[in-house]
Scaffold this active site. Structure first.
Site, short mmCIF file in Angstrom:
data_model
loop_
_atom_site.label_atom_id
_atom_site.label_comp_id
_atom_site.label_asym_id
_atom_site.label_seq_id
_atom_site.Cartn_x
_atom_site.Cartn_y
_atom_site.Cartn_z
N LYS A 127 -39.52 41.64 -28.93
CA LYS A 127 -38.42 40.75 -28.54
C LYS A 127 -37.69 40.22 -29.78
O LYS A 127 -36.46 40.18 -29.82
CB LYS A 127 -38.94 39.58 -27.70
CG LYS A 127 -39.37 39.97 -26.31
CD LYS A 127 -39.93 38.76 -25.58
CE LYS A 127 -40.51 39.12 -24.25
NZ LYS A 127 -41.09 37.95 -23.57
N ASN B 235 -42.20 43.39 -23.22
CA ASN B 235 -42.69 42.00 -23.17
C ASN B 235 -43.45 41.58 -24.42
O ASN B 235 -43.93 40.46 -24.51
CB ASN B 235 -43.54 41.79 -21.92
CG ASN B 235 -44.81 42.63 -21.90
OD1 ASN B 235 -44.95 43.56 -22.67
ND2 ASN B 235 -45.71 42.31 -21.00
N CYS B 236 -43.55 42.44 -25.42
CA CYS B 236 -44.21 42.11 -26.69
C CYS B 236 -43.32 41.14 -27.46
O CYS B 236 -42.13 41.38 -27.64
CB CYS B 236 -44.42 43.40 -27.48
SG CYS B 236 -44.94 43.14 -29.19
N ASP B 237 -43.90 40.05 -27.95
CA ASP B 237 -43.13 39.04 -28.69
C ASP B 237 -42.47 39.62 -29.94
O ASP B 237 -41.33 39.28 -30.26
CB ASP B 237 -44.01 37.85 -29.06
CG ASP B 237 -44.37 36.99 -27.86
OD1 ASP B 237 -43.65 37.05 -26.84
OD2 ASP B 237 -45.37 36.26 -27.95
N ILE C 180 -42.88 47.91 -26.40
CA ILE C 180 -43.18 47.39 -25.07
C ILE C 180 -42.30 46.16 -24.89
O ILE C 180 -42.35 45.25 -25.73
CB ILE C 180 -44.68 47.04 -24.95
CG1 ILE C 180 -45.52 48.32 -25.12
CG2 ILE C 180 -44.98 46.37 -23.62
CD1 ILE C 180 -47.00 48.09 -25.25
#
Length: 116
Positions: free
Chosen positions: A15, A10-12, A8
């Site tokens: 990223k 926007n998952c840290d 996903i």
């Protein structure tokens, strides 16, 4: 080497993993669960390879909101496939398919040893 990267955006953790891949010049095809969903056959193969305890993300809010009965079903390798396909945010992220196997979650030392 091109790898298949599932997660996903926007998952840290996703990223961090994407930043690591970019910094190391590793090409990857990104599969966004939010837009493309999770494939049941892939999820089933991941569980067969790594076990439900590795693939199921118990730290996320989606899992914590489940009833005890739903958690029991989600923790069963057969029931987990259905839950994870319906709720891809419950899949531990990222999942990376590469030429030598599968990585679940991001641990820089493991990724370095495996992908570099």
């Amino acid at each position: 080497m091109t790898i298949h990267f599932y997660g996903i955006p926007n998952c840290d953790t996703v990223k961090k993993a994407r930043k690591w891949l970019d910094a190391n010049g590793i090409e990857y095809a990104f599969h966004d669960y939010k837009k493309e969903g999770a494939d049941a056959a892939k999820v089933e193969a991941w569980i067969a390879d790594q076990g439900v305890e590795v693939v199921l993300n118990k730290r996320g809010t989606t899992y914590r909101k489940l009833s005890d009965a739903e958690k029991a079903l989600a923790e069963d390798s057969h029931g987990a496939v259905t839950f994870l396909v319906q709720n891809p945010s419950m899949i531990k992220r990222p999942v990376v398919e590469h030429s030598d196997g599968l990585l679940v979650g991001f641990k820089e030392d493991t990724w370095s040893a495996t992908l570099l």
